[in-house]
Design a protein around this motif. Sequence first.
Motif, PDB file in Angstrom:
ATOM      1  N   CYS A  14       0.853  -1.135   0.112  1.00 15.94           N
ATOM      2  CA  CYS A  14       0.000   0.122   0.116  1.00 15.94           C
ATOM      3  C   CYS A  14       0.820   1.445   0.002  1.00 15.94           C
ATOM      4  CB  CYS A  14      -0.766   0.109   1.119  1.00 15.94           C
ATOM      5  SG  CYS A  14      -0.076   0.004   2.811  1.00 15.94           S
ATOM      6  N   GLY A  15       2.088   1.189   0.132  1.00 22.34           N
ATOM      7  CA  GLY A  15       3.212   2.214   0.198  1.00 22.34           C
ATOM      8  C   GLY A  15       3.364   2.758   1.506  1.00 22.34           C
ATOM      9  N   LYS A  16       3.070   1.735   2.585  1.00 19.76           N
ATOM     10  CA  LYS A  16       3.479   1.982   3.801  1.00 19.76           C
ATOM     11  C   LYS A  16       4.944   2.302   4.106  1.00 19.76           C
ATOM     12  CE  LYS A  16       3.157  -1.465   6.495  1.00 19.76           C
ATOM     13  NZ  LYS A  16       4.467  -1.621   6.692  1.00 19.76           N
ATOM     14  N   ASP A  38      11.793   0.339  12.549  1.00 18.62           N
ATOM     15  CA  ASP A  38      10.941  -0.556  11.569  1.00 18.62           C
ATOM     16  C   ASP A  38      10.635  -1.641  12.017  1.00 18.62           C
ATOM     17  OD1 ASP A  38      10.401  -2.300   9.531  1.00 18.62           O
ATOM     18  OD2 ASP A  38      12.432  -2.102   8.356  1.00 18.62           O
ATOM     19  N   ALA A  39       9.097  -1.817  12.165  1.00 16.52           N
ATOM     20  CA  ALA A  39       8.176  -2.905  12.893  1.00 16.52           C
ATOM     21  C   ALA A  39       7.762  -4.058  11.871  1.00 16.52           C
ATOM     22  CB  ALA A  39       7.199  -2.426  13.852  1.00 16.52           C
ATOM     23  N   ASP A  40       8.317  -3.777  10.475  1.00 17.05           N
ATOM     24  CA  ASP A  40       7.796  -4.796   9.750  1.00 17.05           C
ATOM     25  C   ASP A  40       8.764  -5.907   9.605  1.00 17.05           C
ATOM     26  OD1 ASP A  40       6.844  -6.206   7.356  1.00 17.05           O
ATOM     27  OD2 ASP A  40       6.332  -4.331   6.410  1.00 17.05           O
ATOM     28  N   ALA A  41       8.257  -7.267   9.496  1.00 15.08           N
ATOM     29  CA  ALA A  41       9.073  -8.372   9.254  1.00 15.08           C
ATOM     30  C   ALA A  41      10.084  -8.409   7.967  1.00 15.08           C
ATOM     31  CB  ALA A  41       8.321  -9.575   9.539  1.00 15.08           C
ATOM     32  N   GLN A  42       9.686  -7.518   7.170  1.00 13.55           N
ATOM     33  CA  GLN A  42      10.335  -7.514   5.694  1.00 13.55           C
ATOM     34  C   GLN A  42      11.576  -6.521   5.970  1.00 13.55           C
ATOM     35  OE1 GLN A  42       7.277  -6.528   2.789  1.00 13.55           O
ATOM     36  NE2 GLN A  42       7.593  -8.923   2.187  1.00 13.55           N
ATOM     37  N   THR A  60      16.042   1.874  13.913  1.00 15.03           N
ATOM     38  CA  THR A  60      15.956   0.595  14.912  1.00 15.03           C
ATOM     39  C   THR A  60      14.984  -0.460  14.234  1.00 15.03           C
ATOM     40  OG1 THR A  60      16.252   2.088  16.445  1.00 15.03           O
ATOM     41  CG2 THR A  60      15.424   0.116  17.260  1.00 15.03           C
ATOM     42  N   VAL A  61      15.175  -1.716  14.515  1.00 17.12           N
ATOM     43  CA  VAL A  61      14.279  -2.896  14.187  1.00 17.12           C
ATOM     44  C   VAL A  61      13.761  -3.615  15.660  1.00 17.12           C
ATOM     45  CG1 VAL A  61      14.010  -5.119  13.045  1.00 17.12           C
ATOM     46  CG2 VAL A  61      15.409  -3.039  11.863  1.00 17.12           C
ATOM     47  N   LEU A  62      12.359  -3.432  15.658  1.00 19.60           N
ATOM     48  CA  LEU A  62      11.768  -4.092  16.634  1.00 19.60           C
ATOM     49  C   LEU A  62      10.595  -4.605  16.366  1.00 19.60           C
ATOM     50  CD1 LEU A  62      11.876  -1.213  19.437  1.00 19.60           C
ATOM     51  CD2 LEU A  62      13.344  -3.210  19.466  1.00 19.60           C
ATOM     52  N   GLN A  63      10.097  -5.882  16.784  1.00 20.17           N
ATOM     53  CA  GLN A  63       9.051  -6.364  16.317  1.00 20.17           C
ATOM     54  C   GLN A  63       8.208  -7.178  17.262  1.00 20.17           C
ATOM     55  OE1 GLN A  63      10.770  -9.030  13.282  1.00 20.17           O
ATOM     56  NE2 GLN A  63      10.904  -7.485  11.908  1.00 20.17           N
ATOM     57  N   SER A  64       8.571  -7.303  18.542  1.00 22.70           N
ATOM     58  CA  SER A  64       7.803  -7.617  19.584  1.00 22.70           C
ATOM     59  C   SER A  64       6.849  -6.668  20.325  1.00 22.70           C
ATOM     60  CB  SER A  64       8.678  -8.513  20.745  1.00 22.70           C
ATOM     61  OG  SER A  64       8.961  -7.812  21.464  1.00 22.70           O
ATOM     62  N   PRO A  65       5.686  -6.898  20.706  1.00 24.90           N
ATOM     63  CA  PRO A  65       4.812  -5.980  21.137  1.00 24.90           C
ATOM     64  C   PRO A  65       5.355  -5.254  22.551  1.00 24.90           C
ATOM     65  CG  PRO A  65       3.464  -8.083  20.652  1.00 24.90           C
ATOM     66  CD  PRO A  65       4.994  -8.348  20.299  1.00 24.90           C
ATOM     67  N   ASP A  66       5.882  -6.154  23.318  1.00 27.37           N
ATOM     68  CA  ASP A  66       6.701  -5.636  24.564  1.00 27.37           C
ATOM     69  C   ASP A  66       7.784  -4.821  24.242  1.00 27.37           C
ATOM     70  OD1 ASP A  66       4.738  -7.050  26.128  1.00 27.37           O
ATOM     71  OD2 ASP A  66       6.129  -8.895  26.310  1.00 27.37           O
ATOM     72  N   GLU A  67       8.629  -5.098  23.311  1.00 23.67           N
ATOM     73  CA  GLU A  67       9.737  -4.056  23.000  1.00 23.67           C
ATOM     74  C   GLU A  67       9.154  -2.958  22.344  1.00 23.67           C
ATOM     75  OE1 GLU A  67      13.405  -6.561  21.736  1.00 23.67           O
ATOM     76  OE2 GLU A  67      11.989  -6.755  20.329  1.00 23.67           O
ATOM     77  N   VAL A  84       7.115   5.419  12.491  1.00 24.98           N
ATOM     78  CA  VAL A  84       7.268   4.058  12.759  1.00 24.98           C
ATOM     79  C   VAL A  84       6.788   3.404  11.572  1.00 24.98           C
ATOM     80  CG1 VAL A  84       6.416   2.066  14.129  1.00 24.98           C
ATOM     81  CG2 VAL A  84       6.943   4.330  15.286  1.00 24.98           C
ATOM     82  N   ASP A  85       7.422   2.314  10.956  1.00 22.72           N
ATOM     83  CA  ASP A  85       6.770   1.640   9.742  1.00 22.72           C
ATOM     84  C   ASP A  85       6.083   0.474  10.483  1.00 22.72           C
ATOM     85  OD1 ASP A  85       6.360   0.435   7.560  1.00 22.72           O
ATOM     86  OD2 ASP A  85       8.448   0.107   6.973  1.00 22.72           O
ATOM     87  N   GLY A  86       5.029   0.349  10.481  1.00 17.78           N
ATOM     88  CA  GLY A  86       4.073  -0.690  11.205  1.00 17.78           C
ATOM     89  C   GLY A  86       4.147  -1.971  10.457  1.00 17.78           C
TER      90      GLY A  86
END
Length: 215
Positions: A14-16, A38-42, A60-67, A84-86
């Motif tokens: 979508c261009g996020k 960057d919270a996106d797995a890609q 910064t790359v973070l993906q867990s909700p707690d982090e 934040v890139d969700g």
Amino acid sequence: MGAVIGFLNQKGGCGKSTSAVHMSCWLCRKGHKVQLLDADAQRSSSIWLESMEDNPIPATVLQSPDELLEQIPELAKQCDYLIVDGPAGLAEPTRAILFRADLAVVPCQPTGLDLQSASDSVRLIKQAQSVRGGPPKAAIFISRAVKGTKLLDEAIALLGKTKEVTVLSTVIHNKQAIADTFGQAATIWDLPGRPATDSAREYERLFKEIMGMVP
């Protein structure tokens, strides 16, 4: 503490990430201290920024909700704006971002499937607003649109009925120049030619609209 602006949508393509990277670079060019989360797995946005020459924006790359819940306020203390890139999907990491964001921005392609996906994102935003008693503010804009199509007109009309979210007036049109930016480790401002100039103008308008909503 810097403002936290999250780009969110459960649907990919979508261009996020493109919007998150371009807004980070746009703010940086305006002289602001910017960080990207960057919270996106890609990891598209962090890879993109890291591939740019002389790029001053830390990613910064973070993906867990707690982090995400713990680190977003800490990162926001270090900059004027945290972009934040969700993640794709509306699971717990997206909720965590919505609990910390000042503004949630939803890019949406003008197709039936994408509009449905955007309405799911809006529902999640409304839940966060209810729990938090107000924030985050929320905006939606049409991206990757094709000029002069009936689909675009219908999408604008449909989105206009969404009461809880501001529909931004700027539309980002689908251009090859935008698609080329990632591969060239660049932004639209770095590319030559009329299409790139047109897209740069659209992004400038879009980001000014978004900044008008930052609390």
